[in-house]
Scaffold this motif. Structure first.
Motif, PDB file in Angstrom:
ATOM      1  N   ILE A 103       0.886  -1.200  -0.088  1.00 12.19           N
ATOM      2  CA  ILE A 103      -0.012   0.055   0.077  1.00 12.19           C
ATOM      3  C   ILE A 103       0.987   1.280  -0.020  1.00 12.19           C
ATOM      4  O   ILE A 103       0.423   2.091  -0.827  1.00 12.19           O
ATOM      5  CB  ILE A 103      -0.998   0.067   1.311  1.00 12.19           C
ATOM      6  CG1 ILE A 103      -1.878  -1.047   1.049  1.00 12.19           C
ATOM      7  CG2 ILE A 103      -1.552   1.500   1.440  1.00 12.19           C
ATOM      8  CD1 ILE A 103      -2.929  -1.152  -0.049  1.00 12.19           C
ATOM      9  N   GLY A 104       2.072   1.124   0.690  1.00 13.47           N
ATOM     10  CA  GLY A 104       2.809   2.306   1.003  1.00 13.47           C
ATOM     11  C   GLY A 104       3.373   2.677  -0.536  1.00 13.47           C
ATOM     12  O   GLY A 104       3.662   3.962  -0.885  1.00 13.47           O
ATOM     13  N   ARG A 105       3.939   1.828  -1.152  1.00 11.70           N
ATOM     14  CA  ARG A 105       4.406   1.834  -2.514  1.00 11.70           C
ATOM     15  C   ARG A 105       3.328   2.377  -3.439  1.00 11.70           C
ATOM     16  O   ARG A 105       3.623   3.103  -4.442  1.00 11.70           O
ATOM     17  CB  ARG A 105       4.843   0.463  -3.026  1.00 11.70           C
ATOM     18  CG  ARG A 105       6.100  -0.034  -2.286  1.00 11.70           C
ATOM     19  CD  ARG A 105       6.701  -1.124  -3.026  1.00 11.70           C
ATOM     20  NE  ARG A 105       8.174  -1.561  -2.257  1.00 11.70           N
ATOM     21  CZ  ARG A 105       7.986  -2.485  -1.302  1.00 11.70           C
ATOM     22  NH1 ARG A 105       6.926  -3.279  -0.800  1.00 11.70           N
ATOM     23  NH2 ARG A 105       9.162  -2.839  -0.878  1.00 11.70           N
ATOM     24  N   PRO A 112       8.417   3.346   2.436  1.00 14.11           N
ATOM     25  CA  PRO A 112       7.232   2.529   2.494  1.00 14.11           C
ATOM     26  C   PRO A 112       7.491   1.397   3.781  1.00 14.11           C
ATOM     27  O   PRO A 112       6.458   1.063   4.649  1.00 14.11           O
ATOM     28  CB  PRO A 112       6.947   1.637   1.301  1.00 14.11           C
ATOM     29  CG  PRO A 112       8.217   1.727   0.451  1.00 14.11           C
ATOM     30  CD  PRO A 112       8.689   3.162   0.846  1.00 14.11           C
ATOM     31  N   ARG A 113       8.630   0.800   3.769  1.00 14.46           N
ATOM     32  CA  ARG A 113       8.967  -0.070   4.921  1.00 14.46           C
ATOM     33  C   ARG A 113       8.854   0.492   6.178  1.00 14.46           C
ATOM     34  O   ARG A 113       8.451  -0.028   7.122  1.00 14.46           O
ATOM     35  CB  ARG A 113      10.453  -0.558   4.603  1.00 14.46           C
ATOM     36  CG  ARG A 113      10.324  -1.647   3.579  1.00 14.46           C
ATOM     37  CD  ARG A 113      11.714  -2.342   3.494  1.00 14.46           C
ATOM     38  NE  ARG A 113      11.920  -3.484   2.324  1.00 14.46           N
ATOM     39  CZ  ARG A 113      12.858  -4.068   2.281  1.00 14.46           C
ATOM     40  NH1 ARG A 113      14.166  -4.054   2.860  1.00 14.46           N
ATOM     41  NH2 ARG A 113      12.850  -4.851   0.979  1.00 14.46           N
ATOM     42  N   ARG A 143      -7.691  -4.106  12.115  1.00 14.34           N
ATOM     43  CA  ARG A 143      -6.855  -3.284  12.561  1.00 14.34           C
ATOM     44  C   ARG A 143      -5.752  -3.138  11.164  1.00 14.34           C
ATOM     45  O   ARG A 143      -5.333  -1.992  11.020  1.00 14.34           O
ATOM     46  CB  ARG A 143      -5.949  -3.919  13.700  1.00 14.34           C
ATOM     47  CG  ARG A 143      -6.550  -3.900  14.934  1.00 14.34           C
ATOM     48  CD  ARG A 143      -5.667  -4.054  16.158  1.00 14.34           C
ATOM     49  NE  ARG A 143      -6.220  -4.448  17.180  1.00 14.34           N
ATOM     50  CZ  ARG A 143      -5.729  -4.469  18.595  1.00 14.34           C
ATOM     51  NH1 ARG A 143      -4.371  -4.203  18.529  1.00 14.34           N
ATOM     52  NH2 ARG A 143      -6.507  -4.826  19.489  1.00 14.34           N
ATOM     53  N   LEU A 144      -5.417  -4.347  10.744  1.00 18.64           N
ATOM     54  CA  LEU A 144      -4.903  -3.977   9.440  1.00 18.64           C
ATOM     55  C   LEU A 144      -5.415  -3.316   8.288  1.00 18.64           C
ATOM     56  O   LEU A 144      -4.658  -2.435   7.713  1.00 18.64           O
ATOM     57  CB  LEU A 144      -4.490  -5.607   8.793  1.00 18.64           C
ATOM     58  CG  LEU A 144      -3.977  -5.567   7.375  1.00 18.64           C
ATOM     59  CD1 LEU A 144      -2.513  -4.892   7.482  1.00 18.64           C
ATOM     60  CD2 LEU A 144      -3.788  -7.092   6.978  1.00 18.64           C
ATOM     61  N   ALA A 145      -6.303  -3.355   8.091  1.00 18.99           N
ATOM     62  CA  ALA A 145      -7.422  -2.489   7.165  1.00 18.99           C
ATOM     63  C   ALA A 145      -7.115  -1.168   7.625  1.00 18.99           C
ATOM     64  O   ALA A 145      -7.036  -0.275   6.800  1.00 18.99           O
ATOM     65  CB  ALA A 145      -8.952  -2.952   6.873  1.00 18.99           C
ATOM     66  N   LEU A 146      -7.291  -0.791   8.712  1.00 16.70           N
ATOM     67  CA  LEU A 146      -7.377   0.633   9.330  1.00 16.70           C
ATOM     68  C   LEU A 146      -5.812   1.068   9.238  1.00 16.70           C
ATOM     69  O   LEU A 146      -5.637   2.321   8.744  1.00 16.70           O
ATOM     70  CB  LEU A 146      -7.724   0.655  10.616  1.00 16.70           C
ATOM     71  CG  LEU A 146      -7.707   1.924  11.410  1.00 16.70           C
ATOM     72  CD1 LEU A 146      -8.482   3.183  10.922  1.00 16.70           C
ATOM     73  CD2 LEU A 146      -7.747   2.021  13.013  1.00 16.70           C
ATOM     74  N   GLY A 147      -4.840   0.214   9.408  1.00 13.49           N
ATOM     75  CA  GLY A 147      -3.529   0.555   8.981  1.00 13.49           C
ATOM     76  C   GLY A 147      -3.249   1.057   7.395  1.00 13.49           C
ATOM     77  O   GLY A 147      -2.455   2.001   7.240  1.00 13.49           O
ATOM     78  N   ALA A 148      -3.753   0.303   6.834  1.00 15.13           N
ATOM     79  CA  ALA A 148      -3.722   0.531   5.455  1.00 15.13           C
ATOM     80  C   ALA A 148      -4.271   1.941   4.706  1.00 15.13           C
ATOM     81  O   ALA A 148      -3.559   2.619   4.106  1.00 15.13           O
ATOM     82  CB  ALA A 148      -4.344  -0.597   4.582  1.00 15.13           C
ATOM     83  N   CYS A 149      -5.521   2.385   5.249  1.00 12.18           N
ATOM     84  CA  CYS A 149      -6.228   3.174   4.881  1.00 12.18           C
ATOM     85  C   CYS A 149      -5.744   4.532   5.521  1.00 12.18           C
ATOM     86  O   CYS A 149      -6.076   5.619   5.004  1.00 12.18           O
ATOM     87  CB  CYS A 149      -7.541   3.246   4.829  1.00 12.18           C
ATOM     88  SG  CYS A 149      -8.290   3.197   6.688  1.00 12.18           S
ATOM     89  N   THR A 150      -4.882   4.456   6.538  1.00 12.07           N
ATOM     90  CA  THR A 150      -4.420   5.733   7.115  1.00 12.07           C
ATOM     91  C   THR A 150      -2.889   5.898   6.999  1.00 12.07           C
ATOM     92  O   THR A 150      -2.194   6.475   7.216  1.00 12.07           O
ATOM     93  CB  THR A 150      -4.601   5.660   8.692  1.00 12.07           C
ATOM     94  OG1 THR A 150      -4.030   4.401   9.478  1.00 12.07           O
ATOM     95  CG2 THR A 150      -6.162   5.756   9.178  1.00 12.07           C
ATOM     96  N   LEU A 151      -2.229   5.002   6.279  1.00 15.65           N
ATOM     97  CA  LEU A 151      -0.899   4.981   5.985  1.00 15.65           C
ATOM     98  C   LEU A 151      -0.443   6.069   5.213  1.00 15.65           C
ATOM     99  O   LEU A 151       0.646   6.673   5.564  1.00 15.65           O
ATOM    100  CB  LEU A 151      -0.617   3.625   5.066  1.00 15.65           C
ATOM    101  CG  LEU A 151       0.896   3.105   5.148  1.00 15.65           C
ATOM    102  CD1 LEU A 151       1.467   2.802   6.529  1.00 15.65           C
ATOM    103  CD2 LEU A 151       1.046   2.093   4.160  1.00 15.65           C
ATOM    104  N   PRO A 152      -1.227   6.417   4.130  1.00 10.06           N
ATOM    105  CA  PRO A 152      -0.614   7.546   3.303  1.00 10.06           C
ATOM    106  C   PRO A 152      -1.097   8.977   4.186  1.00 10.06           C
ATOM    107  O   PRO A 152      -1.187  10.240   3.456  1.00 10.06           O
ATOM    108  CB  PRO A 152      -1.467   7.730   2.051  1.00 10.06           C
ATOM    109  CG  PRO A 152      -2.526   7.085   2.436  1.00 10.06           C
ATOM    110  CD  PRO A 152      -2.197   5.849   3.507  1.00 10.06           C
TER     111      PRO A 152
END
Length: 310
Positions: A103-105, A112-113, A143-152
């Motif tokens: 997601i970061g990439r 991203p790491r 939690r993983l999904a929340l982490g993904a959508c708040t990553l950027p």
């Protein structure tokens, strides 16, 4: 529009197959607010949320999101919005760390790491970095999904019934994180059917069959319902069920709902309600006045809403 107003829309209408799914909706949302959307299934909650942030173009109406026009500047809104759907949408055959780094990439993050590592630490996923997504329980997937959508680092977060199917502790942990994010200035729009979650929102809006019926703080919405409520209890379940049926057809009573071994009986006119229930006081039930709950208001509004599919 001031910088403190994140969403400012007027007269939004959206139709599908000629039927208005959302009709003439106007509202404002302030920065850092957790704004909850309640309403029956098919009432237009998701359509509303998508229009508010430029993901869906309204047929009528105007407005801005994050300072950008929801009709003409959607390309500027979308990169600033995180969207978490009810259905888990990450890669099941990738690990927690791999999903977040990917997601970061996609978002073009410089590191991203490092971003994935920070998200894992913040959301309590440490120790599960190498676990495949499909092996996670509902709460950990959440939690993983929340982490993904708040990553950027979005400025606006959309949550579409995000805690469906997870246990109460996982839901509480999730909401603690949402409040922490809002305290940092993130604005959150969330649709939910859980009354305890609605009560954790700064403001709520009740949408029924395309129309915004009420909105404001939970206290404001309950007070504005003008409901008076009695809790009725008794030891005979069959007699209580028969009483509920009779009360539901009694003029002056606007809402009857069973709650465990008791009934909530409400009316919008206290004098008419008291007159309506007076004949039932001598039938062996215990009547106690109570403050109306948000669920009482929710059920009352559902009973008054007009189904736009009929």
């Amino acid at each position: 529009m001031t910088s403190e107003i994140v969403i400012d829309v007027h007269g939004l209408t959206k139709k599908f197959d000629g039927r208005a799914v959302v009709r003439d909706l106007s509202m404002q949302v302030k920065r850092g607010t957790i704004y909850g959307f309640l309403g029956p299934n098919g009432s237009g909650k998701t359509t509303t949320i998508r229009m508010l942030c430029g993901l869906l173009t309204p047929d009528e109406g105007t407005g801005t999101c994050l300072g950008f026009d929801i009709r003409t500047e959607t390309d500027k809104i979308k990169p600033r919005v995180g969207y978490m759907t009810q259905r888990f949408s990450l890669y099941e055959d990738l690990s927690v760390r791999e999903n977040l780094e990917f997601i970061g990439r996609i978002y073009g993050l410089a590191r991203p790491r490092e971003a994935a590592r920070a998200a894992i630490e913040r959301l309590g996923l440490k120790g599960r970095e190498d676990q495949l997504a499909h092996e996670l329980s509902g709460g950990w997937k959440q939690r993983l999904a929340l982490g993904a959508c708040t990553l950027p680092s979005p400025q606006l977060l959309l949550l579409d019934e995000p805690t469906a199917g997870v246990d109460p502790k996982a839901r509480r942990d999730f909401w603690n994180e949402i409040h922490a994010l809002a305290a940092e200035g993130l604005t959150v729009l969330v649709s939910t059917h859980y009354m305890d979650e609605a009560e954790r929102c700064h403001e709520i809006a009740y949408i029924a069959y395309g129309e915004l019926m009420v909105h404001g703080t939970v206290e404001h919405v309950i007070e504005g319902s003008h409901l008076s409520t009695y809790i009725v209890s008794g030891t005979d379940g069959h007699a209580l069920a028969a009483l509920a049926d009779e009360l539901a057809h009694t003029p002056g009573i606007d809402m009857v709902a069973p709650f465990g071994t008791s009934l909530h009986v409400s009316g919008r006119d206290r004098a008419k309600l008291d007159a309506a229930i007076a004949p039932f006081h001598s039938e062996g039930f215990d009547w106690k006045p109570s403050h109306p709950s948000l669920e009482d208001v929710f059920i009352d509004l559902m009973g008054r809403a007009r189904d736009n599919f009929q």
